[in-house]
Design a protein around this motif. Structure first.
Motif, PDB file in Angstrom:
ATOM      1  N   TRP A  79       1.062  -1.140  -0.030  1.00 28.97           N
ATOM      2  CA  TRP A  79      -0.007   0.197   0.025  1.00 28.97           C
ATOM      3  C   TRP A  79       0.866   1.361  -0.017  1.00 28.97           C
ATOM      4  O   TRP A  79       0.588   2.214  -0.930  1.00 28.97           O
ATOM      5  N   TYR A  80       2.028   1.315   0.873  1.00 26.79           N
ATOM      6  CA  TYR A  80       2.738   2.487   0.964  1.00 26.79           C
ATOM      7  C   TYR A  80       3.631   2.644  -0.325  1.00 26.79           C
ATOM      8  O   TYR A  80       3.767   3.703  -0.956  1.00 26.79           O
ATOM      9  N   LEU A  81       4.102   1.540  -0.886  1.00 30.03           N
ATOM     10  CA  LEU A  81       4.738   1.643  -2.146  1.00 30.03           C
ATOM     11  C   LEU A  81       4.095   2.198  -3.409  1.00 30.03           C
ATOM     12  O   LEU A  81       4.484   3.032  -4.133  1.00 30.03           O
ATOM     13  N   SER A  82       2.782   1.570  -3.438  1.00 32.17           N
ATOM     14  CA  SER A  82       1.825   1.891  -4.591  1.00 32.17           C
ATOM     15  C   SER A  82       1.490   3.438  -4.424  1.00 32.17           C
ATOM     16  O   SER A  82       1.515   4.275  -5.359  1.00 32.17           O
ATOM     17  N   GLY A  83       1.452   4.038  -3.050  1.00 24.17           N
ATOM     18  CA  GLY A  83       1.113   5.443  -2.794  1.00 24.17           C
ATOM     19  C   GLY A  83       2.200   6.214  -3.261  1.00 24.17           C
ATOM     20  O   GLY A  83       2.171   7.306  -3.935  1.00 24.17           O
ATOM     21  N   PHE A  84       3.527   5.648  -2.909  1.00 18.82           N
ATOM     22  CA  PHE A  84       4.732   6.497  -3.269  1.00 18.82           C
ATOM     23  C   PHE A  84       4.937   6.522  -4.563  1.00 18.82           C
ATOM     24  O   PHE A  84       5.053   7.719  -5.498  1.00 18.82           O
ATOM     25  N   ALA A  85       4.725   5.339  -5.641  1.00 19.51           N
ATOM     26  CA  ALA A  85       4.865   5.268  -6.963  1.00 19.51           C
ATOM     27  C   ALA A  85       3.590   6.381  -7.577  1.00 19.51           C
ATOM     28  O   ALA A  85       3.932   7.013  -8.740  1.00 19.51           O
ATOM     29  N   ALA A  86       2.512   6.209  -7.059  1.00 26.46           N
ATOM     30  CA  ALA A  86       1.329   7.055  -7.571  1.00 26.46           C
ATOM     31  C   ALA A  86       1.643   8.447  -7.590  1.00 26.46           C
ATOM     32  O   ALA A  86       1.260   9.473  -8.405  1.00 26.46           O
ATOM     33  N   LEU A  87       2.103   8.881  -6.307  1.00 23.04           N
ATOM     34  CA  LEU A  87       2.284  10.248  -6.274  1.00 23.04           C
ATOM     35  C   LEU A  87       3.565  10.825  -7.121  1.00 23.04           C
ATOM     36  O   LEU A  87       3.524  11.836  -7.546  1.00 23.04           O
ATOM     37  N   LEU A 102      -7.544 -12.260  -0.095  1.00 22.26           N
ATOM     38  CA  LEU A 102      -8.798 -12.671  -0.994  1.00 22.26           C
ATOM     39  C   LEU A 102      -9.996 -11.557  -0.779  1.00 22.26           C
ATOM     40  O   LEU A 102     -10.556 -10.879  -1.703  1.00 22.26           O
ATOM     41  N   VAL A 103     -10.294 -11.370   0.646  1.00 19.76           N
ATOM     42  CA  VAL A 103     -11.259 -10.332   1.010  1.00 19.76           C
ATOM     43  C   VAL A 103     -10.598  -8.784   0.409  1.00 19.76           C
ATOM     44  O   VAL A 103     -11.558  -7.979   0.190  1.00 19.76           O
ATOM     45  N   VAL A 104      -9.376  -8.656   0.879  1.00 18.53           N
ATOM     46  CA  VAL A 104      -8.969  -7.411   0.544  1.00 18.53           C
ATOM     47  C   VAL A 104      -8.954  -7.155  -0.917  1.00 18.53           C
ATOM     48  O   VAL A 104      -9.425  -6.073  -1.509  1.00 18.53           O
ATOM     49  N   CYS A 105      -8.561  -8.219  -1.622  1.00 24.29           N
ATOM     50  CA  CYS A 105      -8.679  -7.638  -3.435  1.00 24.29           C
ATOM     51  C   CYS A 105     -10.264  -7.658  -3.725  1.00 24.29           C
ATOM     52  O   CYS A 105     -10.547  -6.659  -4.592  1.00 24.29           O
ATOM     53  N   PHE A 106     -11.264  -8.439  -3.131  1.00 21.53           N
ATOM     54  CA  PHE A 106     -12.421  -8.128  -3.410  1.00 21.53           C
ATOM     55  C   PHE A 106     -13.215  -6.800  -3.022  1.00 21.53           C
ATOM     56  O   PHE A 106     -13.955  -6.365  -3.568  1.00 21.53           O
ATOM     57  N   TRP A 107     -12.481  -6.297  -1.787  1.00 14.47           N
ATOM     58  CA  TRP A 107     -12.874  -5.135  -1.323  1.00 14.47           C
ATOM     59  C   TRP A 107     -12.673  -3.724  -2.394  1.00 14.47           C
ATOM     60  O   TRP A 107     -13.257  -3.083  -2.781  1.00 14.47           O
ATOM     61  N   PHE A 108     -11.154  -3.859  -2.946  1.00 19.30           N
ATOM     62  CA  PHE A 108     -10.899  -2.970  -3.861  1.00 19.30           C
ATOM     63  C   PHE A 108     -11.413  -3.190  -5.325  1.00 19.30           C
ATOM     64  O   PHE A 108     -11.630  -2.281  -6.088  1.00 19.30           O
ATOM     65  N   GLU A 109     -11.382  -4.666  -5.836  1.00 21.91           N
ATOM     66  CA  GLU A 109     -11.622  -4.768  -7.128  1.00 21.91           C
ATOM     67  C   GLU A 109     -12.244  -6.187  -7.167  1.00 21.91           C
ATOM     68  O   GLU A 109     -11.387  -7.057  -7.133  1.00 21.91           O
ATOM     69  N   LYS A 110     -13.563  -6.406  -7.683  1.00 22.77           N
ATOM     70  CA  LYS A 110     -14.193  -7.750  -7.390  1.00 22.77           C
ATOM     71  C   LYS A 110     -13.695  -8.598  -8.620  1.00 22.77           C
ATOM     72  O   LYS A 110     -13.438  -9.809  -8.509  1.00 22.77           O
ATOM     73  N   TRP A 111     -13.406  -8.110  -9.701  1.00 23.58           N
ATOM     74  CA  TRP A 111     -13.051  -9.030 -10.922  1.00 23.58           C
ATOM     75  C   TRP A 111     -11.399  -9.363 -10.564  1.00 23.58           C
ATOM     76  O   TRP A 111     -10.849 -10.559 -10.914  1.00 23.58           O
ATOM     77  N   VAL A 112     -10.655  -8.643  -9.972  1.00 19.38           N
ATOM     78  CA  VAL A 112      -9.331  -9.380  -9.404  1.00 19.38           C
ATOM     79  C   VAL A 112      -9.505 -10.226  -8.225  1.00 19.38           C
ATOM     80  O   VAL A 112      -8.965 -11.300  -8.429  1.00 19.38           O
ATOM     81  N   TYR A 123      -8.095   4.679 -14.320  1.00 20.06           N
ATOM     82  CA  TYR A 123      -8.380   3.859 -13.416  1.00 20.06           C
ATOM     83  C   TYR A 123      -7.317   4.459 -12.328  1.00 20.06           C
ATOM     84  O   TYR A 123      -6.542   4.977 -12.677  1.00 20.06           O
ATOM     85  N   ASP A 124      -7.386   4.261 -10.983  1.00 22.82           N
ATOM     86  CA  ASP A 124      -6.811   4.850  -9.914  1.00 22.82           C
ATOM     87  C   ASP A 124      -5.458   3.989  -9.931  1.00 22.82           C
ATOM     88  O   ASP A 124      -5.425   2.718  -9.486  1.00 22.82           O
ATOM     89  N   PHE A 125      -4.285   4.789 -10.140  1.00 27.03           N
ATOM     90  CA  PHE A 125      -3.159   4.047 -10.328  1.00 27.03           C
ATOM     91  C   PHE A 125      -2.777   3.243  -9.107  1.00 27.03           C
ATOM     92  O   PHE A 125      -2.012   2.227  -9.163  1.00 27.03           O
ATOM     93  N   ARG A 126      -3.018   4.071  -7.971  1.00 27.27           N
ATOM     94  CA  ARG A 126      -2.372   3.467  -6.589  1.00 27.27           C
ATOM     95  C   ARG A 126      -3.141   2.014  -6.280  1.00 27.27           C
ATOM     96  O   ARG A 126      -2.450   1.177  -6.121  1.00 27.27           O
ATOM     97  N   VAL A 127      -4.384   2.113  -6.928  1.00 29.70           N
ATOM     98  CA  VAL A 127      -5.165   0.815  -6.549  1.00 29.70           C
ATOM     99  C   VAL A 127      -4.706  -0.290  -7.373  1.00 29.70           C
ATOM    100  O   VAL A 127      -4.336  -1.367  -6.878  1.00 29.70           O
ATOM    101  N   ALA A 128      -4.437   0.103  -8.728  1.00 25.01           N
ATOM    102  CA  ALA A 128      -3.845  -0.863  -9.806  1.00 25.01           C
ATOM    103  C   ALA A 128      -2.580  -1.584  -9.391  1.00 25.01           C
ATOM    104  O   ALA A 128      -2.268  -2.589  -9.317  1.00 25.01           O
ATOM    105  N   LEU A 129      -1.689  -0.589  -9.025  1.00 26.03           N
ATOM    106  CA  LEU A 129      -0.354  -1.145  -8.664  1.00 26.03           C
ATOM    107  C   LEU A 129      -0.348  -1.932  -7.211  1.00 26.03           C
ATOM    108  O   LEU A 129       0.465  -2.820  -7.383  1.00 26.03           O
ATOM    109  N   PHE A 130      -1.389  -1.641  -6.214  1.00 24.22           N
ATOM    110  CA  PHE A 130      -1.599  -2.242  -4.948  1.00 24.22           C
ATOM    111  C   PHE A 130      -1.887  -3.576  -5.294  1.00 24.22           C
ATOM    112  O   PHE A 130      -1.286  -4.672  -5.059  1.00 24.22           O
TER     113      PHE A 130
END
Length: 320
Positions: free
Chosen positions: A42-50, A146-156, A276-283
């Motif tokens: 999460w932090y790495l994807s936030g750093f890369a997104a910014l 799996l719960v975390v991935c469903f929370w952010f993106e159901k298809w993933v 699409y949200d780059f941070r969520v995608a990278l995460f």
């Protein structure tokens, strides 16, 4: 599953109680390690997104990510220590119970008894030190991820769920009959190891009697039989690993393609044409390979389960 396999599996599972505390401690460290890796992603994807979106480089966020990554490896190290301790504890208790039985067995000589204990110990320790811990870790880590991935993106999450259901099924199919191969391998190993030891003890007599070439041909045939049995066992292990890697590669590629097309804004859905949200995608993309980390370990250790079942089927009549 046959009655013999059920009784062998039940007998092995009863031994887990001898190291229950170590398994609980290892499970706690495993869960904390997984949580640290999720925070790292999460932090790495936030750093890369910014950095990519706004051109901001914030070292504090990157430092937090590195701290969580360090915590992930530290907690995983302690988990492995407790798991290995549990395996040693259980196998030591089995050996302590097995030695007196073999000493009182008039049908077994000292060499055969020693080889039997050594072989059984080598087969049982990976089961309790690796297979059981990785089976627990696969459940304790994969389901929350799996719960975390469903929370952010159901298809993933759906792609990962299908993989989670398919991989154990293909392992069960591949494992059918593998126990018999391991049992055959154990019998050949014990039988011919005693023969090799006997010939080694009588090497002077063999040379003096000019019986070297016949014995060489005899031992070559036995060695070939042992090698063939070993190759048969390893063929099953390689096949299971190859099938696993195929499913994992397909799943990660499907997630990468979906997230890439979503970032380009060409996927249909509520965000169609908006990007699409780059941070969520990278995460999600960095989290997907870790989802399969313990599943890969579990599948690799499934080979140890087959060996342990084969040894348990030989141990139960002796201890009874």
């Amino acid at each position: 599953m046959g009655s013999k396999e059920k009784s062998a599996s039940r007998w092995l599972n009863k031994k887990i109680a001898a190291a229950k505390g170590a398994y609980v401690a290892a499970s706690v460290f495993t869960v904390v390690s997984a949580a640290c890796f999720v925070a790292f992603c999460w932090y790495l994807s936030g750093f890369a997104a910014l950095w990519v979106d706004e051109g901001l480089v914030l070292p504090r966020i990157l430092l937090c990510a590195l701290l969580f990554l360090t915590g992930r490896y530290i907690f995983a190290y302690f988990a492995s220590l407790f798991n290995y301790k549990a395996g040693n504890t259980i196998v030591s208790k089995i050996k302590k119970k097995l030695y007196p039985v073999l000493l009182n067995d008039s049908h077994a000589d000292s060499v055969s008894a020693t080889l039997f204990v050594t072989r059984v110990s080598d087969d049982l320790k990976p089961y309790f030190a690796f297979f059981i811990p990785y089976a627990l870790a696969s459940v304790l880590v994969s389901i929350p991820l799996l719960v975390v991935c469903f929370w952010f993106e159901k298809w993933v999450g759906l792609v990962l769920l299908v993989s989670l259901l398919v991989i154990p099924m293909q392992m069960i199919v591949i494992g059918i009959g593998a126990e018999e191969l391991h049992k055959k391998h154990i019998h050949i190993f014990l039988k011919y190891s005693a023969v090799f030891y006997n010939r080694l003890q009588t090497i002077a007599e063999i040379v003096n009697l000019d019986n070297f070439k016949p014995q060489y041909r005899f031992l070559s045939e036995k060695s070939k039989a042992v090698n063939d049995a070993t190759i048969s066992v390893m063929r099953i292990a390689i096949l299971s690993s190859a099938v696993l890697e195929l499913f994992v590669t397909i799943a990660i590629a499907a997630i990468a393609i979906y997230l890439g097309m979503s970032l380009l804004g060409i996927m249909t859905g509520p965000d169609y044409g908006k990007g699409y949200d780059f941070r969520v995608a990278l995460f999600l993309l960095t989290l997907a390979p870790y989802f399969f980390f313990y599943l890969r370990k579990f599948v690799s250790a499934y080979h140890d389960r087959n060996k342990a079942l084969a040894s348990a089927k030989l141990l139960i009549p002796v201890l009874d």
